[in-house]
Write a protein that holds these residues in place. Sequence first.
Motif, PDB file in Angstrom:
ATOM      1  N   ILE A  49      32.722 -11.019 -22.315  1.00  0.00           N
ATOM      2  CA  ILE A  49      32.334 -12.270 -21.660  1.00  0.00           C
ATOM      3  C   ILE A  49      33.626 -13.002 -21.293  1.00  0.00           C
ATOM      4  O   ILE A  49      34.416 -13.375 -22.147  1.00  0.00           O
ATOM      5  N   TRP A  50      33.819 -13.153 -19.998  1.00  0.00           N
ATOM      6  CA  TRP A  50      35.004 -13.838 -19.475  1.00  0.00           C
ATOM      7  C   TRP A  50      34.611 -15.254 -19.106  1.00  0.00           C
ATOM      8  O   TRP A  50      33.521 -15.493 -18.570  1.00  0.00           O
ATOM      9  N   TYR A  51      35.487 -16.194 -19.398  1.00  0.00           N
ATOM     10  CA  TYR A  51      35.224 -17.605 -19.119  1.00  0.00           C
ATOM     11  C   TYR A  51      35.994 -18.032 -17.881  1.00  0.00           C
ATOM     12  O   TYR A  51      37.222 -18.074 -17.890  1.00  0.00           O
ATOM     13  N   GLU A  52      35.270 -18.362 -16.824  1.00  0.00           N
ATOM     14  CA  GLU A  52      35.894 -18.935 -15.633  1.00  0.00           C
ATOM     15  C   GLU A  52      36.108 -20.418 -15.927  1.00  0.00           C
ATOM     16  O   GLU A  52      35.172 -21.121 -16.311  1.00  0.00           O
ATOM     17  N   ARG A  53      37.321 -20.874 -15.774  1.00  0.00           N
ATOM     18  CA  ARG A  53      37.664 -22.243 -16.174  1.00  0.00           C
ATOM     19  C   ARG A  53      37.996 -23.133 -14.969  1.00  0.00           C
ATOM     20  O   ARG A  53      38.469 -22.654 -13.942  1.00  0.00           O
ATOM     21  N   PHE A  54      37.745 -24.415 -15.163  1.00  0.00           N
ATOM     22  CA  PHE A  54      38.091 -25.438 -14.188  1.00  0.00           C
ATOM     23  C   PHE A  54      38.734 -26.574 -14.968  1.00  0.00           C
ATOM     24  O   PHE A  54      38.081 -27.160 -15.838  1.00  0.00           O
ATOM     25  N   TYR A  55      40.008 -26.832 -14.709  1.00  0.00           N
ATOM     26  CA  TYR A  55      40.771 -27.835 -15.468  1.00  0.00           C
ATOM     27  C   TYR A  55      40.634 -27.622 -16.980  1.00  0.00           C
ATOM     28  O   TYR A  55      40.425 -28.563 -17.739  1.00  0.00           O
ATOM     29  N   GLY A  56      40.703 -26.366 -17.386  1.00  0.00           N
ATOM     30  CA  GLY A  56      40.676 -26.023 -18.801  1.00  0.00           C
ATOM     31  C   GLY A  56      39.292 -25.911 -19.421  1.00  0.00           C
ATOM     32  O   GLY A  56      39.144 -25.401 -20.527  1.00  0.00           O
ATOM     33  N   MET A  57      38.269 -26.387 -18.733  1.00  0.00           N
ATOM     34  CA  MET A  57      36.904 -26.328 -19.269  1.00  0.00           C
ATOM     35  C   MET A  57      36.184 -25.089 -18.740  1.00  0.00           C
ATOM     36  O   MET A  57      36.375 -24.702 -17.588  1.00  0.00           O
ATOM     37  N   VAL A  58      35.349 -24.486 -19.593  1.00  0.00           N
ATOM     38  CA  VAL A  58      34.567 -23.325 -19.160  1.00  0.00           C
ATOM     39  C   VAL A  58      33.537 -23.799 -18.133  1.00  0.00           C
ATOM     40  O   VAL A  58      32.706 -24.661 -18.419  1.00  0.00           O
ATOM     41  N   LYS A  59      33.617 -23.234 -16.934  1.00  0.00           N
ATOM     42  CA  LYS A  59      32.726 -23.595 -15.831  1.00  0.00           C
ATOM     43  C   LYS A  59      31.609 -22.559 -15.652  1.00  0.00           C
ATOM     44  O   LYS A  59      30.474 -22.893 -15.375  1.00  0.00           O
ATOM     45  N   SER A  60      31.983 -21.272 -15.780  1.00  0.00           N
ATOM     46  CA  SER A  60      31.038 -20.185 -15.592  1.00  0.00           C
ATOM     47  C   SER A  60      31.314 -19.085 -16.603  1.00  0.00           C
ATOM     48  O   SER A  60      32.432 -18.964 -17.103  1.00  0.00           O
ATOM     49  N   LEU A  61      30.286 -18.286 -16.858  1.00  0.00           N
ATOM     50  CA  LEU A  61      30.394 -17.131 -17.742  1.00  0.00           C
ATOM     51  C   LEU A  61      30.226 -15.880 -16.897  1.00  0.00           C
ATOM     52  O   LEU A  61      29.376 -15.846 -16.004  1.00  0.00           O
ATOM     53  N   VAL A  62      31.018 -14.858 -17.214  1.00  0.00           N
ATOM     54  CA  VAL A  62      30.906 -13.599 -16.496  1.00  0.00           C
ATOM     55  C   VAL A  62      30.835 -12.471 -17.519  1.00  0.00           C
ATOM     56  O   VAL A  62      31.746 -12.311 -18.328  1.00  0.00           O
ATOM     57  N   ALA A  63      29.739 -11.713 -17.480  1.00  0.00           N
ATOM     58  CA  ALA A  63      29.606 -10.518 -18.319  1.00  0.00           C
ATOM     59  C   ALA A  63      30.205  -9.356 -17.529  1.00  0.00           C
ATOM     60  O   ALA A  63      29.753  -9.066 -16.414  1.00  0.00           O
ATOM     61  N   ILE A  64      31.233  -8.722 -18.110  1.00  0.00           N
ATOM     62  CA  ILE A  64      31.943  -7.649 -17.414  1.00  0.00           C
ATOM     63  C   ILE A  64      31.914  -6.393 -18.286  1.00  0.00           C
ATOM     64  O   ILE A  64      32.248  -6.436 -19.466  1.00  0.00           O
ATOM     65  N   ARG A  65      31.529  -5.297 -17.669  1.00  0.00           N
ATOM     66  CA  ARG A  65      31.648  -4.000 -18.329  1.00  0.00           C
ATOM     67  C   ARG A  65      32.361  -3.072 -17.346  1.00  0.00           C
ATOM     68  O   ARG A  65      31.924  -2.901 -16.219  1.00  0.00           O
ATOM     69  N   THR A  66      33.461  -2.481 -17.813  1.00  0.00           N
ATOM     70  CA  THR A  66      34.308  -1.666 -16.948  1.00  0.00           C
ATOM     71  C   THR A  66      34.310  -0.186 -17.328  1.00  0.00           C
ATOM     72  O   THR A  66      34.960   0.590 -16.678  1.00  0.00           O
ATOM     73  N   VAL A  67      33.600   0.198 -18.374  1.00  0.00           N
ATOM     74  CA  VAL A  67      33.635   1.583 -18.864  1.00  0.00           C
ATOM     75  C   VAL A  67      33.062   2.553 -17.851  1.00  0.00           C
ATOM     76  O   VAL A  67      32.228   2.182 -17.028  1.00  0.00           O
ATOM     77  N   ASN A  68      33.520   3.782 -17.940  1.00  0.00           N
ATOM     78  CA  ASN A  68      33.001   4.831 -17.050  1.00  0.00           C
ATOM     79  C   ASN A  68      31.766   5.465 -17.622  1.00  0.00           C
ATOM     80  O   ASN A  68      31.536   5.531 -18.758  1.00  0.00           O
TER      81      ASN A  68
END
Length: 190
Positions: free
Chosen positions: A171-190
């Motif tokens: 779970i990656w946190y997209e930030r705006f002025y240091g605050m978490v703005k959005s959440l992104v679930a990322i899976r990169t495995v093959n």
Amino acid sequence: MIETFPAFSGMRVLDLGGTPHAWHLAPVIPESVTTVNLQEFESDNPRVKAVAGDACDLPRSILDDKFDLVFSNSLLEHVGGHVQRQRLADNVQRLADRHWIQTPYRYFPIEPHWVFPGFQWLPYEVRIRISMGWNRGHVKTFTRAEAEDVVNEVELIGISQMRVYFPSSTIWYERFYGMVKSLVAIRTVN
């Protein structure tokens, strides 16, 4: 996203909730993109196919296919509660080994649909009244029925919920002025 998925330009991408137009504006269009949206769209690009359908109850043509990446931007909060969000998450994880699923964060102080401070934490009736009179964000409602429909439809989620839906993801946190703005679930495995 291209840095996260270096082979992006050669991938078969399923975009849940997206539109062909958004991909026409993208700096890189993968080998093929299939968008699934409740609304019907046309595509002028042969690499971008539009399918009318529900991302939580996908058409058989999509379920029988396999993709390299499932992508979704700001759809998870619109699908209609926990059961539907889990169905969407299950589809994401079934259809590809990789995914990038973004949703606005419930605890960011500005609600992104209405662009109104703290809107998501207000009582239901207050949100209805604000929705009918505010009309400065992405949501434009003019009647009580319209306001009720959209207030009932949008349900922002938090980090713990995102982890429940995507347990094998980062779970990656997209930030705006240091605050978490959005959440992104990322899976990169093959």
